[in-house]
Design a protein around this motif. Structure first.
Motif, short mmCIF file in Angstrom:
data_model
loop_
_atom_site.label_atom_id
_atom_site.label_comp_id
_atom_site.label_asym_id
_atom_site.label_seq_id
_atom_site.Cartn_x
_atom_site.Cartn_y
_atom_site.Cartn_z
N ILE A 1 0.84 -1.21 0.00
CA ILE A 1 0.00 0.00 0.00
C ILE A 1 0.87 1.25 0.00
O ILE A 1 0.56 2.25 -0.65
CB ILE A 1 -0.94 0.00 1.22
N GLY A 2 1.98 1.18 0.75
CA GLY A 2 2.87 2.34 0.83
C GLY A 2 3.39 2.76 -0.53
O GLY A 2 3.42 3.95 -0.85
N TYR A 3 3.79 1.80 -1.36
CA TYR A 3 4.29 2.13 -2.70
C TYR A 3 3.18 2.75 -3.55
O TYR A 3 3.44 3.62 -4.39
CB TYR A 3 4.82 0.87 -3.39
N SER A 4 1.95 2.29 -3.36
CA SER A 4 0.84 2.85 -4.12
C SER A 4 0.50 4.26 -3.66
O SER A 4 0.17 5.13 -4.48
CB SER A 4 -0.39 1.94 -3.99
N ILE A 5 0.58 4.50 -2.35
CA ILE A 5 0.19 5.79 -1.80
C ILE A 5 1.17 6.89 -2.20
O ILE A 5 0.79 8.05 -2.37
CB ILE A 5 0.07 5.70 -0.26
#
Length: 279
Positions: free
Chosen positions: A229-233
């Protein structure tokens, strides 16, 4: 204070022509004299920052402390003259003095003068630390870049979207941190919900200090999910700002009103949209 007729550059007496010339040199970078002024000012700002940085190194300051002190006063006097000239040539001095860069200009020169009024002791150390505010003079470099205006507009236009995004991320780390606290518990280092939220933040931002590591399979699966999720955010605020920059670039303006210092006029504008003065 409302703009008067005499504030219009076209209606000023002949003895104010030097103010118009001075304004062109200081605030307009599309003239040879303006470019030279900007280059000299940028060089002076960078040198003053270097002096402040070197003066903070005790071994260097012990040998060249006197030289740094002299240079500090030279830079302070130069910046004071520049600040006064800016106030003199603008139509509304108070408007510039209370603007972002006007306040930075003032804060950059005040600490040196205050050191004369409050010498010695711990107060002098506090004043010397305030000299580091001169570093913020580097921010003045953006006003010499043609793209600065539309970049500022893009950031302003996207501030609500970014605020909503940060609020969503804040709620997300609270939920994920609480879940990890329930899954792992104090045995794995998740001794409290705030500490678990801290872990969720550094994991979501892909920093991962490694001081707290989930040990159970379920906890590791949740950690993997958070990292993905962090990479997407990370791409979300970039897309927001880029979208606003694309919109703002269509309305990039370069003219600045000499009377009220308002920016953002059309390239073919003849009069200021705020005070009506001729551009």
């Amino acid at each position: 204070m409302a703009a008067s007729v005499k504030d219009n550059p076209q209606n000023r007496p002949h003895d104010s022509n030097w103010r118009n010339t001075l304004y062109t040199i200081i605030f307009e970078a599309d003239t040879p004299a303006g470019k030279i002024f900007d280059e000299v000012l940028i060089l002076t700002i960078l040198l003053s920052v270097i002096v402040v940085m070197l003066d903070s190194v005790s071994s260097i300051a012990a040998r060249y402390g006197g030289l740094f002190y002299s240079l500090e006063w030279i830079f302070t006097i130069l910046f004071t003259v520049e600040y006064l000239l800016r106030l003199i040539c603008v139509g509304r001095p108070l408007k510039y003095a209370t603007s972002f860069f006007g306040i930075i200009d003032l804060l950059a020169i005040l600490p040196t003068y205050l050191s004369l009024i409050l010498p010695g002791g711990r107060y002098l150390l506090v004043i010397r630390s305030l000299r580091l505010l001169r570093i913020f003079r580097v921010l003045k470099l953006v006003q010499y870049l043609g793209e600065a205006e539309f970049l500022i507009r893009a950031l302003r236009a996207s501030r609500r979207k970014i605020t909503l995004f940060l609020f969503t991320v804040l709620n997300l780390v609270v939920i994920l941190g609480s879940m990890m606290y329930v899954i792992e518990g104090a045995e794995s280092g998740f001794t409290s919900i705030p500490r678990s939220i801290y872990w969720a933040i550094i994991t979501l931002t892909t920093v991962g200090y490694g001081d707290i590591v989930p040990e159970t399979n379920l906890g590791q699966a949740l950690a993997s999910f958070i990292m993905i999720i962090g990479y997407s955010i990370i791409a979300v605020p970039t897309g927001i700002v880029t979208s606003e920059m694309t919109y703002a670039s269509r309305n990039l303006k370069g003219k600045v009103c000499q009377n009220c210092s308002f920016e953002g006029h059309d390239s073919d504008a003849k009069f200021c949209k705020r005070c009506g003065a001729e551009l």
